[in-house]
Design a protein around this motif. Structure first.
Motif, PDB file in Angstrom:
ATOM      1  N   HIS A 122       0.835  -1.199   0.000  1.00 36.78           N
ATOM      2  CA  HIS A 122       0.000   0.000   0.000  1.00 36.78           C
ATOM      3  C   HIS A 122       0.876   1.258   0.000  1.00 36.78           C
ATOM      4  O   HIS A 122       0.598   2.220  -0.719  1.00 36.78           O
ATOM      5  CB  HIS A 122      -0.928   0.000   1.218  1.00 36.78           C
ATOM      6  CG  HIS A 122      -2.070  -0.955   1.106  1.00 36.78           C
ATOM      7  ND1 HIS A 122      -2.007  -2.239   1.590  1.00 36.78           N
ATOM      8  CD2 HIS A 122      -3.301  -0.821   0.543  1.00 36.78           C
ATOM      9  CE1 HIS A 122      -3.150  -2.866   1.349  1.00 36.78           C
ATOM     10  NE2 HIS A 122      -3.958  -2.032   0.707  1.00 36.78           N
ATOM     11  N   LYS A 123       1.927   1.225   0.805  1.00 35.59           N
ATOM     12  CA  LYS A 123       2.822   2.385   0.872  1.00 35.59           C
ATOM     13  C   LYS A 123       3.534   2.599  -0.460  1.00 35.59           C
ATOM     14  O   LYS A 123       3.741   3.752  -0.887  1.00 35.59           O
ATOM     15  CB  LYS A 123       3.835   2.203   1.995  1.00 35.59           C
ATOM     16  CG  LYS A 123       4.746   3.413   2.179  1.00 35.59           C
ATOM     17  CD  LYS A 123       5.691   3.245   3.360  1.00 35.59           C
ATOM     18  CE  LYS A 123       6.592   4.469   3.503  1.00 35.59           C
ATOM     19  NZ  LYS A 123       7.528   4.323   4.655  1.00 35.59           N
ATOM     20  N   ALA A 124       3.915   1.513  -1.123  1.00 36.28           N
ATOM     21  CA  ALA A 124       4.611   1.623  -2.413  1.00 36.28           C
ATOM     22  C   ALA A 124       3.733   2.349  -3.432  1.00 36.28           C
ATOM     23  O   ALA A 124       4.196   3.253  -4.148  1.00 36.28           O
ATOM     24  CB  ALA A 124       4.995   0.246  -2.927  1.00 36.28           C
ATOM     25  N   SER A 125       2.463   1.969  -3.495  1.00 38.69           N
ATOM     26  CA  SER A 125       1.548   2.633  -4.427  1.00 38.69           C
ATOM     27  C   SER A 125       1.318   4.088  -4.048  1.00 38.69           C
ATOM     28  O   SER A 125       1.256   4.970  -4.916  1.00 38.69           O
ATOM     29  CB  SER A 125       0.206   1.890  -4.459  1.00 38.69           C
ATOM     30  OG  SER A 125       0.362   0.611  -5.025  1.00 38.69           O
ATOM     31  N   LYS A 126       1.210   4.329  -2.763  1.00 37.39           N
ATOM     32  CA  LYS A 126       0.999   5.704  -2.297  1.00 37.39           C
ATOM     33  C   LYS A 126       2.195   6.593  -2.656  1.00 37.39           C
ATOM     34  O   LYS A 126       2.024   7.741  -3.070  1.00 37.39           O
ATOM     35  CB  LYS A 126       0.758   5.710  -0.786  1.00 37.39           C
ATOM     36  CG  LYS A 126       0.548   7.108  -0.186  1.00 37.39           C
ATOM     37  CD  LYS A 126       0.194   7.044   1.283  1.00 37.39           C
ATOM     38  CE  LYS A 126       0.206   8.433   1.919  1.00 37.39           C
ATOM     39  NZ  LYS A 126      -0.684   9.392   1.229  1.00 37.39           N
ATOM     40  N   LEU A 127       3.401   6.073  -2.512  1.00 42.54           N
ATOM     41  CA  LEU A 127       4.590   6.846  -2.883  1.00 42.54           C
ATOM     42  C   LEU A 127       4.539   7.260  -4.347  1.00 42.54           C
ATOM     43  O   LEU A 127       4.873   8.396  -4.701  1.00 42.54           O
ATOM     44  CB  LEU A 127       5.858   6.016  -2.626  1.00 42.54           C
ATOM     45  CG  LEU A 127       6.307   5.844  -1.172  1.00 42.54           C
ATOM     46  CD1 LEU A 127       7.476   4.852  -1.102  1.00 42.54           C
ATOM     47  CD2 LEU A 127       6.716   7.172  -0.554  1.00 42.54           C
TER      48      LEU A 127
END
Length: 337
Positions: free
Chosen positions: A164-169
């Motif tokens: 989720h964090k990877a996509s948000k970045l």
């Protein structure tokens, strides 16, 4: 030709067989440097090779683990494997690697083959479609660790990226540079590939957080051989995306081939971000903005968790360990503001 035995080594080194055995098992507590040198010299002169099978039977260990990957061509896979091998070298363990091509039948055969060879444990990039087999290994308390994917309701340690964090970045970085029409390219969206679902969920959630619409037509989910067709359809539309987010390195390659064949200029015509910091990212023209996975740390942790289980230092509860991604800013995203 007569087989050289441990007794032959002991005789030439002028020590007992038990001392040679201790030397071979690296138990040097009460062994002088002189004794170690004599044994090493005798082994070299005689060309002695330990009987691995007999040794395994005696120690109830083959000093071997199996690693089953779903696609050895992924950069993630090769780097995780390297880290696992490093840890195994420190433990004097051997590694057998098998590639399933994400085929559950191949995965089942490899698991059964490796267990028949009495490996001490398995690190698996699971297909997610052999539930009964995974459950049986859990019931038998067979040392098992999953990497890159987890299997819901299966109590096995899993080492994953914070997807989720990877996509948000990726979304945040694009929006901060003025992009509003953002697409995503992924292999087929299937329920058993948890990281893929998490990256798509994270992508959609990040768009909503930024006040942007989720345009389903901008999400290209296809097998690699057909991805170019999906991109052609996407970019022939009246309002194509201004930026693309590639879910992994193999997807990135398809996008790069597509833009080259269609004379699409990065970042002038299209911004691009990819998960996996591919080796050519900084030398490609323009250099590619990527989201790096801490692959070596993930591989090392997977091996460490497996050896905890092999050493019977099990914890009561399994752990899902997520590693944080890192945005590496380069030239494939330019400001539109």
């Amino acid at each position: 030709m007569k087989r050289v035995t441990m007794a032959d080594v002991a005789k030439l080194a002028n020590v007992s067989k038990s001392t040679v055995s201790q030397y071979l098992n690296k138990r040097y507590d009460y062994m002088s440097e002189e004794t170690k040198k004599r044994i090493a010299k005798a082994i070299e002169e005689l060309g002695y090779q330990p009987n691995i099978i007999a040794r395994s039977l005696k120690q109830k260990s083959t000093a071997t683990i199996g690693v089953i990957v779903f696609n050895v061509l992924h950069m993630l896979t090769t780097q995780v494997l390297r880290a696992i091998e490093d840890v195994c070298q420190e433990r004097d363990f051997h590694v057998i690697v098998c590639n399933t091509d994400d085929d559950p039948d191949k995965e089942k055969k490899y698991i059964e083959m490796l267990r028949a060879k009495q490996v001490d444990g398995l690190i698996v990039f699971p297909t997610g479609r052999n539930l009964k087999l995974y459950e049986r290994m859990v019931e038998e308390k067979f040392p098992l660790v999953f990497v890159d994917r987890m299997v819901p309701n299966t109590p096995v340690d899993a080492i994953l990226l914070d997807n989720h964090k990877a996509s948000k970045l990726a979304v945040d970085h694009l929006v901060e540079h003025g992009y509003e029409r953002i697409g995503m390219v992924t292999p087929p969206i299937v329920s058993h590939v948890i990281p893929r679902l998490e990256r798509i969920e994270g992508f959609k959630h990040a768009l909503v957080e930024k006040g942007l619409p989720v345009v389903e037509e901008y999400i290209v989910g296809m097998e690699i051989p057909y991805m170019k067709e999906g991109l052609e359809k996407l970019f022939s539309s009246e309002c194509p995306p201004q930026a693309l987010f590639a879910i992994n390195d193999l997807t990135l390659m398809e996008i790069l081939n597509f833009v080259k064949e269609n004379n699409i200029k990065i970042p002038d015509d299209l911004a691009l971000i990819s998960i996996d910091d591919v080796s050519f990212a900084n030398i490609y023209t323009p250099s590619l903005t990527t989201i790096a996975q801490p692959t070596f740390e993930m591989g090392r942790k997977a091996a460490e968790r497996l050896f905890m289980k092999i050493d019977q230092r099990n914890e009561d509860r399994h752990q899902i360990l997520r590693f944080s991604p890192t945005l590496i800013k380069r030239e494939s995203v330019k400001s539109r503001i």
